[in-house]
Each structure stands twice: as C-alpha cells, then as structure tokens.
Design a protein around this motif. Structure first.
Motif, PDB file in Angstrom:
ATOM      1  N   PHE A 190       1.635   9.336  -4.397  1.00  0.00           N
ATOM      2  CA  PHE A 190       2.295   8.845  -5.608  1.00  0.00           C
ATOM      3  C   PHE A 190       1.624   9.416  -6.856  1.00  0.00           C
ATOM      4  CE2 PHE A 190       2.631   5.646  -8.995  1.00  0.00           C
ATOM      5  CZ  PHE A 190       4.002   5.629  -9.139  1.00  0.00           C
TER       6      PHE A 190
ATOM      7  N   TYR B 253       2.102  13.443  -7.150  1.00  0.00           N
ATOM      8  CA  TYR B 253       3.451  13.913  -7.472  1.00  0.00           C
ATOM      9  C   TYR B 253       3.910  13.472  -8.859  1.00  0.00           C
ATOM     10  CZ  TYR B 253       4.445  16.326  -3.184  1.00  0.00           C
ATOM     11  OH  TYR B 253       4.434  17.237  -2.173  1.00  0.00           O
ATOM     12  N   ARG B 254       3.174  12.606  -9.510  1.00  0.00           N
ATOM     13  CA  ARG B 254       3.479  12.244 -10.896  1.00  0.00           C
ATOM     14  C   ARG B 254       2.859  13.230 -11.883  1.00  0.00           C
ATOM     15  NH1 ARG B 254       5.126   7.348 -12.622  1.00  0.00           N
ATOM     16  NH2 ARG B 254       3.666   7.475 -14.347  1.00  0.00           N
TER      17      ARG B 254
ATOM     18  N   HIS C 125       4.459  22.168  -7.133  1.00  0.00           N
ATOM     19  CA  HIS C 125       4.501  21.469  -5.841  1.00  0.00           C
ATOM     20  C   HIS C 125       3.547  22.086  -4.823  1.00  0.00           C
ATOM     21  CE1 HIS C 125       8.188  18.921  -6.403  1.00  0.00           C
ATOM     22  NE2 HIS C 125       8.007  19.518  -7.561  1.00  0.00           N
TER      23      HIS C 125
ATOM     24  N   ALA D  69      12.293  19.008  -7.676  1.00  0.00           N
ATOM     25  CA  ALA D  69      11.144  18.152  -7.969  1.00  0.00           C
ATOM     26  C   ALA D  69      11.559  16.681  -7.998  1.00  0.00           C
ATOM     27  CB  ALA D  69      10.517  18.558  -9.300  1.00  0.00           C
ATOM     28  N   GLN D  70      12.722  16.407  -8.548  1.00  0.00           N
ATOM     29  CA  GLN D  70      13.223  15.025  -8.625  1.00  0.00           C
ATOM     30  C   GLN D  70      13.467  14.454  -7.230  1.00  0.00           C
ATOM     31  OE1 GLN D  70      13.348  13.342 -11.370  1.00  0.00           O
ATOM     32  NE2 GLN D  70      14.188  11.484 -10.480  1.00  0.00           N
TER      33      GLN D  70
ATOM     34  N   ARG E  75      10.118  13.743  -5.523  1.00  0.00           N
ATOM     35  CA  ARG E  75       9.523  12.522  -6.065  1.00  0.00           C
ATOM     36  C   ARG E  75      10.233  11.281  -5.540  1.00  0.00           C
ATOM     37  NH1 ARG E  75       8.931  15.616 -11.219  1.00  0.00           N
ATOM     38  NH2 ARG E  75       6.717  16.036 -11.352  1.00  0.00           N
TER      39      ARG E  75
ATOM     40  N   ALA F  86       9.119  10.668  -1.983  1.00  0.00           N
ATOM     41  CA  ALA F  86       7.787  10.054  -1.969  1.00  0.00           C
ATOM     42  C   ALA F  86       7.880   8.577  -2.334  1.00  0.00           C
ATOM     43  CB  ALA F  86       6.858  10.788  -2.937  1.00  0.00           C
ATOM     44  N   PHE F  87       8.716   8.256  -3.301  1.00  0.00           N
ATOM     45  CA  PHE F  87       8.920   6.858  -3.700  1.00  0.00           C
ATOM     46  C   PHE F  87       9.481   6.030  -2.541  1.00  0.00           C
ATOM     47  CE2 PHE F  87      12.060   3.744  -5.188  1.00  0.00           C
ATOM     48  CZ  PHE F  87      11.211   2.842  -5.813  1.00  0.00           C
TER      49      PHE F  87
END
Length: 114
Positions: free
Chosen positions: A14, A17-18, A23, A82-83, A86, A89-90
C-alpha cells in the motif's frame, strides 16, 4: 506490521504503490524487501534449530510456480495502468483485512459478549 510471518506485505505494498515511483522500481524494491525479510527469518529459525522437516517439501513444491510465474510476467508484463494496479492492491488489502476480521466478527456474533 509484519505479524506472524514477518513479511508486512499489505502495508508495504500500500505504501509503495502510493509513491510517485515507476512501477518497475516499486516491484523491484518490494521483491528485495520481501526476500531480505524471508532470508532473515530463515536465518533466525536455523540458528534456533527450529527447522521443520516438511518445510523443504513446501519449498520444492512452491519454487517452480514462483520461478515460472516470475519469468512469464517479466517476459510478458501485464498491460495494467497505474490506476488499475493501485486498485488491485487496494482490493487485495481489503480482502486480507476481511479474512482476518471475519472469523473474529462471526465468533463475536455467535458467542456474544462475555
């Protein structure tokens, strides 16, 4: 943050990746961190003579899958923005938390407050 197995996967994923990093850098850094943590933990287990004989069986069963999947994703990386990465991962973080919280919540509902 590492819990029982000293990997600290979800919080580190988390956090990394913020960050405004490429990447590739994030993936390589996470792989290095997890590898070093695992080696450190294996060293601690080995020095305490607490090695389980069946562990070698699990290593030999899992290693081919890790090597093949690593090779395939390196050769043909997934086409994710990228979105999307993310968000994935969320979702994994939410599922990880839910898998820990659900048994406790169910026990609380079934047994009640004592």
């Amino acid at each position: 943050m590492g819990g029982l197995f000293s990997t600290a996967g979800p919080p580190l994923v988390f956090q990394f990746y913020r960050q405004p990093l490429p990447h590739r850098v994030v993936r390589e850094t996470l792989a290095a961190i997890f590898s070093l943590n695992s080696l450190f933990r294996l060293g601690l287990v080995a020095t305490r003579n607490d090695w389980q004989p069946h562990a070698l069986l699990w290593v030999s069963a899992g290693l081919p899958a890790v090597l093949v999947s690593t090779y395939l994703t390196r050769r043909w990386p997934p086409a994710l923005s990228a979105q999307t990465l993310r968000f994935a991962a969320f979702v994994l973080l939410v599922l990880s938390g839910a898998s820990l919280a659900t048994p406790v919540a169910l026990e609380f509902v079934v047994v009640g407050v004592k």
